[in-house]
Design a protein around this motif. Structure first.
Motif, PDB file in Angstrom:
ATOM      1  N   UNK A 216      40.533  23.612  29.461  1.00 29.24           N
ATOM      2  CA  UNK A 216      39.263  24.322  29.333  1.00 29.24           C
ATOM      3  C   UNK A 216      39.394  25.418  28.295  1.00 29.24           C
ATOM      4  N   UNK A 217      38.253  25.846  27.782  1.00 28.65           N
ATOM      5  CA  UNK A 217      38.247  26.815  26.686  1.00 28.65           C
ATOM      6  C   UNK A 217      38.206  28.257  27.155  1.00 28.65           C
ATOM      7  N   UNK A 218      37.906  28.488  28.445  1.00 28.63           N
ATOM      8  CA  UNK A 218      37.796  29.862  28.924  1.00 28.63           C
ATOM      9  C   UNK A 218      38.650  30.076  30.162  1.00 28.63           C
ATOM     10  N   UNK A 219      39.074  31.328  30.344  1.00 27.84           N
ATOM     11  CA  UNK A 219      39.828  31.690  31.542  1.00 27.84           C
ATOM     12  C   UNK A 219      38.979  31.491  32.789  1.00 27.84           C
ATOM     13  N   UNK A 220      37.679  31.796  32.703  1.00 24.63           N
ATOM     14  CA  UNK A 220      36.789  31.608  33.845  1.00 24.63           C
ATOM     15  C   UNK A 220      36.838  30.176  34.355  1.00 24.63           C
ATOM     16  N   UNK A 235      47.689  32.283  34.452  1.00 25.10           N
ATOM     17  CA  UNK A 235      46.777  33.282  33.921  1.00 25.10           C
ATOM     18  C   UNK A 235      47.421  34.644  34.080  1.00 25.10           C
ATOM     19  N   UNK A 236      46.835  35.671  33.478  1.00 18.89           N
ATOM     20  CA  UNK A 236      47.393  37.004  33.663  1.00 18.89           C
ATOM     21  C   UNK A 236      46.920  37.575  35.003  1.00 18.89           C
ATOM     22  N   UNK A 237      47.676  38.547  35.498  1.00 14.75           N
ATOM     23  CA  UNK A 237      47.388  39.124  36.817  1.00 14.75           C
ATOM     24  C   UNK A 237      45.948  39.604  36.922  1.00 14.75           C
ATOM     25  N   UNK A 238      45.462  40.310  35.883  1.00 14.56           N
ATOM     26  CA  UNK A 238      44.119  40.876  35.981  1.00 14.56           C
ATOM     27  C   UNK A 238      43.025  39.818  35.838  1.00 14.56           C
ATOM     28  N   UNK A 239      43.403  38.593  35.481  1.00 15.33           N
ATOM     29  CA  UNK A 239      42.440  37.490  35.492  1.00 15.33           C
ATOM     30  C   UNK A 239      42.215  36.956  36.900  1.00 15.33           C
ATOM     31  N   UNK A 240      43.202  37.153  37.782  1.00 13.57           N
ATOM     32  CA  UNK A 240      43.149  36.488  39.090  1.00 13.57           C
ATOM     33  C   UNK A 240      43.396  37.439  40.264  1.00 13.57           C
ATOM     34  N   UNK A 241      43.451  38.749  40.011  1.00 11.15           N
ATOM     35  CA  UNK A 241      43.852  39.651  41.091  1.00 11.15           C
ATOM     36  C   UNK A 241      42.909  39.590  42.280  1.00 11.15           C
ATOM     37  N   UNK A 242      41.615  39.417  42.033  1.00  8.43           N
ATOM     38  CA  UNK A 242      40.669  39.337  43.144  1.00  8.43           C
ATOM     39  C   UNK A 242      40.899  38.080  43.976  1.00  8.43           C
ATOM     40  N   UNK A 243      41.155  36.965  43.299  1.00 10.00           N
ATOM     41  CA  UNK A 243      41.389  35.709  44.010  1.00 10.00           C
ATOM     42  C   UNK A 243      42.697  35.767  44.801  1.00 10.00           C
ATOM     43  N   UNK A 247      42.977  35.592  48.965  1.00 14.67           N
ATOM     44  CA  UNK A 247      43.663  34.411  49.460  1.00 14.67           C
ATOM     45  C   UNK A 247      43.141  33.110  48.902  1.00 14.67           C
ATOM     46  N   UNK A 248      42.261  33.182  47.892  1.00 17.11           N
ATOM     47  CA  UNK A 248      41.747  31.959  47.268  1.00 17.11           C
ATOM     48  C   UNK A 248      42.805  31.304  46.393  1.00 17.11           C
TER      49      UNK A 248
END
Length: 295
Positions: A216-220, A235-243, A247-248
């Motif tokens: 895919x072309x985007x981190x989202x 991905x980088x930590x700040x791309x996924x910290x909420x997930x 626990x996603x």
């Protein structure tokens, strides 16, 4: 030297042509041309190569561009020092940042700054492309990268390591990779901009080629596919910290290698005469990042 003409020079660089700069400023190309000619005469140097079809900086123009930014910043700082005391931040803050961290972190930071400082205006450019902050007249760029030597000044705001992750549903179905050799046998989700995944093994850098059913072309998009259980992602930590917090997604730890560490940097042209609003933004962003990392 007329500061308005210096600002005009930066506007022409950002707009790419005299006519475009004139439209943005609500004036005529002829007047823009005259003011540029006056600035060139004062400097004793031609700043642009101009033809009927193109406009480009001369070597002298390239050399003057960062100094033009410094002059404008010094002027703004001088005005702020006498007009903003006790009244909060004011003026226009121009920031660029990557999309994901921009939405997740930068927007809340500038929202708080605007709420506390009614005279402050913010122009936020979210883009995953590397922008030329001098040409666009930006105050600060937030970048996620290992920084290389340049004419810019950078201050590290926070760590931002790469994270290998997968959804709990994926791990329950396919298991969790334990080593690099395990990882390459798993279906991985590839971001177009990352041809390989960077690790450190035995103290040495190592690039791993991965494969899988989706790129895919985007981190989202990569993040959404990872949450949906399509495969393993980096991905980088700040791309996924909420997930990760919800626990996603689950962080995958490999026994024989660690993902490369990156940093979140604030990049700007000059440190001296930095406008108060820029310093306040950088301080507020650092505080939010450190609070998020500690959470």
């Amino acid at each position: 030297m007329d500061f308005a003409d210096v600002a005009l020079f930066r506007s022409i660089v950002a707009a790419g042509s005299l006519s475009a700069a004139a439209r943005q400023m609500g004036t005529t190309p002829m007047l823009v041309s005259r003011r540029l000619a006056a600035l060139e005469a004062e400097l004793g140097a031609r700043l642009f190569h101009r033809t009927t079809r193109s406009l480009s900086l001369t070597p002298e123009g390239e050399a003057f561009l960062p100094h033009a930014g410094a002059l404008i910043a010094a002027r703004d700082s001088a005005f702020e020092s006498v007009s903003s005391a006790g009244s909060g931040l004011s003026g226009l803050l121009k920031v660029t940042a990557p999309n994901v961290i921009g939405h997740a972190v930068i927007v809340p930071v500038v929202a708080d700054l605007i709420a506390d400082n009614p005279a402050l205006r913010v122009d936020l450019v979210l883009s995953d492309d590397r922008t030329d902050i001098a040409a666009l007249g930006l105050d600060v760029a937030v970048r996620v990268a290992p920084m290389k030597p340049s004419d810019l000044i950078a201050t590290r705001l926070a760590d931002n390591p790469y994270v290998v992750c997968a959804s709990p549903a994926y791990i329950a179905r396919f298991g969790e990779p334990a080593t690099l050799s395990d990882l390459v046998s798993h279906p991985c989700i590839k971001l177009h901009a990352m041809e390989t995944w960077p690790f450190v093994r035995g103290g040495e850098p190592e690039q791993i080629r991965i494969a899988g059913p989706l790129s895919a072309s985007t981190v989202d998009a990569v993040r959404a596919a990872c949450v949906a259980g399509v495969g393993v992602a980096m991905m980088t930590y700040w791309d996924v910290y909420r997930q990760l917090e919800r626990g996603e997604l689950k962080r995958v730890a490999l026994a024989d290698a660690e993902p490369v560490e990156l940093g979140i940097w604030a990049v700007f042209l000059i440190r001296a005469h930095m406008p108060i609003r820029v310093r306040a933004f950088i301080d507020a962003l650092r505080k939010r990042l450190l609070a998020g990392a500690a959470a």
